[in-house]
Design a protein around this motif. Structure first.
Motif, PDB file in Angstrom:
ATOM      1  N   GLN A 269     -60.854  76.313 -97.815  1.00  0.00           N
ATOM      2  CA  GLN A 269     -61.572  77.570 -97.096  1.00  0.00           C
ATOM      3  C   GLN A 269     -62.943  77.417 -96.126  1.00  0.00           C
ATOM      4  OE1 GLN A 269     -62.221  80.172-100.385  1.00  0.00           O
ATOM      5  NE2 GLN A 269     -60.904  79.131-101.688  1.00  0.00           N
ATOM      6  N   ALA A 270     -63.629  76.453 -96.524  1.00  0.00           N
ATOM      7  CA  ALA A 270     -64.822  76.121 -95.758  1.00  0.00           C
ATOM      8  C   ALA A 270     -64.468  75.435 -94.347  1.00  0.00           C
ATOM      9  CB  ALA A 270     -65.659  74.989 -96.388  1.00  0.00           C
ATOM     10  N   GLN A 271     -63.412  74.662 -94.469  1.00  0.00           N
ATOM     11  CA  GLN A 271     -62.754  74.450 -93.016  1.00  0.00           C
ATOM     12  C   GLN A 271     -62.267  75.364 -92.102  1.00  0.00           C
ATOM     13  OE1 GLN A 271     -59.485  71.699 -92.707  1.00  0.00           O
ATOM     14  NE2 GLN A 271     -61.015  70.160 -91.714  1.00  0.00           N
ATOM     15  N   GLN A 272     -61.709  76.354 -92.857  1.00  0.00           N
ATOM     16  CA  GLN A 272     -60.864  77.485 -92.204  1.00  0.00           C
ATOM     17  C   GLN A 272     -62.267  78.376 -91.574  1.00  0.00           C
ATOM     18  OE1 GLN A 272     -58.559  78.939 -95.209  1.00  0.00           O
ATOM     19  NE2 GLN A 272     -57.051  77.640 -94.762  1.00  0.00           N
ATOM     20  N   GLN A 273     -63.246  78.591 -92.130  1.00  0.00           N
ATOM     21  CA  GLN A 273     -64.430  79.385 -91.811  1.00  0.00           C
ATOM     22  C   GLN A 273     -65.101  78.632 -90.742  1.00  0.00           C
ATOM     23  OE1 GLN A 273     -66.500  80.318 -95.098  1.00  0.00           O
ATOM     24  NE2 GLN A 273     -64.775  81.399 -96.121  1.00  0.00           N
ATOM     25  N   GLY A 274     -64.716  77.519 -90.414  1.00  0.00           N
ATOM     26  CA  GLY A 274     -65.591  76.690 -89.298  1.00  0.00           C
ATOM     27  C   GLY A 274     -66.810  75.967 -89.891  1.00  0.00           C
ATOM     28  N   ARG A 275     -66.916  75.949 -91.131  1.00  0.00           N
ATOM     29  CA  ARG A 275     -68.020  75.267 -91.906  1.00  0.00           C
ATOM     30  C   ARG A 275     -67.959  73.885 -91.913  1.00  0.00           C
ATOM     31  NH1 ARG A 275     -70.028  79.017 -95.667  1.00  0.00           N
ATOM     32  NH2 ARG A 275     -71.781  78.004 -95.617  1.00  0.00           N
ATOM     33  N   LEU A 276     -66.729  73.320 -91.727  1.00  0.00           N
ATOM     34  CA  LEU A 276     -66.734  71.778 -91.712  1.00  0.00           C
ATOM     35  C   LEU A 276     -65.911  71.315 -90.575  1.00  0.00           C
ATOM     36  CD1 LEU A 276     -65.395  71.291 -95.478  1.00  0.00           C
ATOM     37  CD2 LEU A 276     -67.711  70.682 -94.493  1.00  0.00           C
ATOM     38  N   ALA A 277     -66.072  70.039 -90.194  1.00  0.00           N
ATOM     39  CA  ALA A 277     -65.581  69.596 -88.935  1.00  0.00           C
ATOM     40  C   ALA A 277     -64.108  69.649 -89.130  1.00  0.00           C
ATOM     41  CB  ALA A 277     -66.151  68.125 -88.741  1.00  0.00           C
ATOM     42  N   PRO A 278     -63.387  69.934 -88.160  1.00  0.00           N
ATOM     43  CA  PRO A 278     -61.604  70.036 -88.121  1.00  0.00           C
ATOM     44  C   PRO A 278     -61.132  68.695 -88.792  1.00  0.00           C
ATOM     45  CG  PRO A 278     -62.717  70.838 -86.148  1.00  0.00           C
ATOM     46  CD  PRO A 278     -63.507  70.233 -86.591  1.00  0.00           C
ATOM     47  N   ASP A 279     -61.656  67.707 -88.404  1.00  0.00           N
ATOM     48  CA  ASP A 279     -61.043  66.523 -88.979  1.00  0.00           C
ATOM     49  C   ASP A 279     -61.774  65.955 -90.406  1.00  0.00           C
ATOM     50  OD1 ASP A 279     -63.811  65.842 -87.662  1.00  0.00           O
ATOM     51  OD2 ASP A 279     -62.980  64.150 -86.830  1.00  0.00           O
ATOM     52  N   THR A 280     -62.487  66.786 -90.902  1.00  0.00           N
ATOM     53  CA  THR A 280     -63.024  66.161 -92.163  1.00  0.00           C
ATOM     54  C   THR A 280     -61.906  65.810 -93.123  1.00  0.00           C
ATOM     55  OG1 THR A 280     -64.862  67.859 -92.186  1.00  0.00           O
ATOM     56  CG2 THR A 280     -64.255  67.008 -94.355  1.00  0.00           C
ATOM     57  N   ASP A 281     -62.037  64.567 -93.641  1.00  0.00           N
ATOM     58  CA  ASP A 281     -61.151  63.759 -94.859  1.00  0.00           C
ATOM     59  C   ASP A 281     -61.286  64.229 -96.090  1.00  0.00           C
ATOM     60  OD1 ASP A 281     -59.963  62.209 -96.730  1.00  0.00           O
ATOM     61  OD2 ASP A 281     -60.037  60.413 -95.298  1.00  0.00           O
ATOM     62  N   PHE A 282     -60.886  65.324 -96.607  1.00  0.00           N
ATOM     63  CA  PHE A 282     -61.259  66.146 -97.840  1.00  0.00           C
ATOM     64  C   PHE A 282     -61.105  64.965 -99.047  1.00  0.00           C
ATOM     65  CE2 PHE A 282     -59.614  70.469 -96.331  1.00  0.00           C
ATOM     66  CZ  PHE A 282     -60.709  70.472 -95.609  1.00  0.00           C
ATOM     67  N   ASP A 283     -60.018  64.119 -98.984  1.00  0.00           N
ATOM     68  CA  ASP A 283     -60.233  63.267-100.194  1.00  0.00           C
ATOM     69  C   ASP A 283     -61.480  62.393-100.201  1.00  0.00           C
ATOM     70  OD1 ASP A 283     -57.561  64.136-101.339  1.00  0.00           O
ATOM     71  OD2 ASP A 283     -56.599  62.493-100.087  1.00  0.00           O
ATOM     72  N   HIS A 284     -61.799  61.824 -99.307  1.00  0.00           N
ATOM     73  CA  HIS A 284     -62.974  60.770 -99.134  1.00  0.00           C
ATOM     74  C   HIS A 284     -64.337  61.855 -99.442  1.00  0.00           C
ATOM     75  CE1 HIS A 284     -60.198  57.850 -97.257  1.00  0.00           C
ATOM     76  NE2 HIS A 284     -61.175  56.968 -98.211  1.00  0.00           N
ATOM     77  N   LEU A 285     -64.204  62.814 -98.806  1.00  0.00           N
ATOM     78  CA  LEU A 285     -65.380  63.848 -99.280  1.00  0.00           C
ATOM     79  C   LEU A 285     -65.633  64.239-100.689  1.00  0.00           C
ATOM     80  CD1 LEU A 285     -67.875  65.307 -98.248  1.00  0.00           C
ATOM     81  CD2 LEU A 285     -66.363  67.219 -97.291  1.00  0.00           C
ATOM     82  N   VAL A 286     -64.633  64.563-101.270  1.00  0.00           N
ATOM     83  CA  VAL A 286     -64.586  64.852-102.611  1.00  0.00           C
ATOM     84  C   VAL A 286     -65.084  63.342-103.619  1.00  0.00           C
ATOM     85  CG1 VAL A 286     -63.184  65.259-104.750  1.00  0.00           C
ATOM     86  CG2 VAL A 286     -62.939  66.901-102.807  1.00  0.00           C
ATOM     87  N   LEU A 287     -64.637  62.466-103.153  1.00  0.00           N
ATOM     88  CA  LEU A 287     -64.879  61.210-103.588  1.00  0.00           C
ATOM     89  C   LEU A 287     -66.338  60.900-103.608  1.00  0.00           C
ATOM     90  CD1 LEU A 287     -64.389  58.258-105.128  1.00  0.00           C
ATOM     91  CD2 LEU A 287     -63.915  57.494-102.833  1.00  0.00           C
ATOM     92  N   ALA A 288     -67.019  61.007-102.174  1.00  0.00           N
ATOM     93  CA  ALA A 288     -68.274  61.167-102.112  1.00  0.00           C
ATOM     94  C   ALA A 288     -69.202  61.962-102.755  1.00  0.00           C
ATOM     95  CB  ALA A 288     -68.771  61.121-100.641  1.00  0.00           C
ATOM     96  N   ALA A 289     -68.727  63.205-103.052  1.00  0.00           N
ATOM     97  CA  ALA A 289     -69.437  64.307-103.746  1.00  0.00           C
ATOM     98  C   ALA A 289     -69.437  63.928-105.369  1.00  0.00           C
ATOM     99  CB  ALA A 289     -68.817  65.457-103.559  1.00  0.00           C
ATOM    100  N   ARG A 290     -68.326  63.481-105.690  1.00  0.00           N
ATOM    101  CA  ARG A 290     -68.178  63.000-107.065  1.00  0.00           C
ATOM    102  C   ARG A 290     -69.374  61.790-107.483  1.00  0.00           C
ATOM    103  NH1 ARG A 290     -66.090  64.205-112.358  1.00  0.00           N
ATOM    104  NH2 ARG A 290     -66.072  62.197-113.521  1.00  0.00           N
TER     105      ARG A 290
END
Length: 229
Positions: free
Chosen positions: A151-172
Motif C-alpha cells: 500500500q505504501a509503495q502504491q502511494q509513492g511512499r517507498l521506492a518502486p524497486d523496494t525489495d519487500f522481503d528484505h525490508l521485512v527481514l531488516a525490520a524484523r
C-alpha cells in the motif's frame, strides 16, 4: 465417581483445576524458567510445580520441547493480540504508521514479557515447524507487513524497486535486536540518557523514517512523548 485426586491431576487445588491442566503446566514452566532458566525445565518438574502426578502431563506433553512449544504458542497468541491492539490505536489510513505500530506492539510486549519472549525467540528450545499455530500466526504477521508495504509503495511512499522481503527481514531484525538489547540490559552502555522503553520507540521511528521516501513524509504521524516510560 472418580475424584480429582484419583486421576493424579489435582494434588494441589491451588494450581490445578478441572480442564485446566495444560494451562497449569505452562504456568509452572514459566515459573521454572524465571527462577532457574530454561535449561532446568522438565516435564516432571512442571508436574511437581503444578501439583499433579509425574505421569499426568505426558498425555499432553511427551517431551520438554513439546512443553516449551506450548509456552511459545501461548506467547505467540499474546504477541499477536499486542500487535493487533497497537494497530487498532493508529487505525489503518496510513500504511507506514500501521507498519510502525507492528514494531511498537512487538517491542512493548517483548520488554514487558521477557520470559515468553525468550522462549518464542529460541528455535533451539521449541519445535516451531511442528506447531501450526506458531507457523500460521508468524506468517500472518509477515503477510500483513508485506500488504502494508505494498500500500505504501502504491502511494509513492517507498521506492518502486523496494525489495519487500528484505525490508521485512531488516525490520524484523531491527525490532528483535532492540528488544534483545533492552531485555539483556545493554541500554545503560549504549544509550544511557533515556529509559529503554522510550529509546526503542525513538530508534524504531528513526528506522521507519529512513526506509520511506523523504518527499512523502508529510503524512501526520503520532509523536513519541518525551516522558513516555
Amino acid at each position: 465417581m472418580t475424584s480429582p485426586t484419583d486421576t493424579g491431576e489435582a494434588a494441589n487445588p491451588k494450581r490445578y483445576h478441572h480442564g485446566n491442566l495444560v494451562e497449569a503446566l505452562i504456568a509452572a514452566t514459566v515459573e521454572i524458567i524465571e527462577e532457574r532458566g530454561a535449561e532446568h525445565v522438565s516435564v516432571r518438574e512442571a508436574a511437581k510445580r503444578a501439583g499433579v502426578s509425574p505421569g499426568a502431563p505426558f498425555r499432553h506433553f511427551r517431551s520438554k520441547s513439546a512443553l516449551l512449544t506450548a509456552v511459545a504458542e501461548q506467547a505467540m497468541n499474546r504477541l499477536t493480540e499486542a500487535v493487533a491492539d497497537a494497530q487498532s490505536k493508529v487505525g489503518g489510513a496510513d500504511p507506514i504508521v500501521a507498519f510502525e505500530a507492528i514494531g511498537q506492539g512487538y517491542l512493548e510486549w517483548a520488554i514487558s514479557n521477557p520470559t515468553h519472549f525468550q522462549i518464542i525467540s529460541s528455535r533451539t528450545l521449541i519445535d516451531f515447524d511442528a506447531s501450526d499455530s506458531l507457523r500460521d500466526q508468524n506468517e500472518a504477521v509477515r503477510r500483513k507487513m508485506i500488504d502494508l508495504l505494498t500500500q505504501a509503495q502504491q502511494q509513492g511512499r517507498l521506492a518502486p524497486d523496494t525489495d519487500f522481503d528484505h525490508l521485512v527481514l531488516a525490520a524484523r531484525a531491527f525490532v528483535y535486536g532492540l528488544a534483545r538489547m533492552a531485555i539483556d540490559g545493554h541500554f545503560p552502555e549504549w544509550h544511557p540518557s533515556e529509559p529503554p522503553s522510550l529509546a526503542v520507540r525513538k530508534a524504531l521511528r528513526l528506522f521507519i523514517s529512513q526506509m520511506t521516501n523523504p518527499e512523502t513524509q508529510s503524512h501526520e504521524r503520532p509523536e513519541v512523548a518525551s516522558g513516555d516510560r
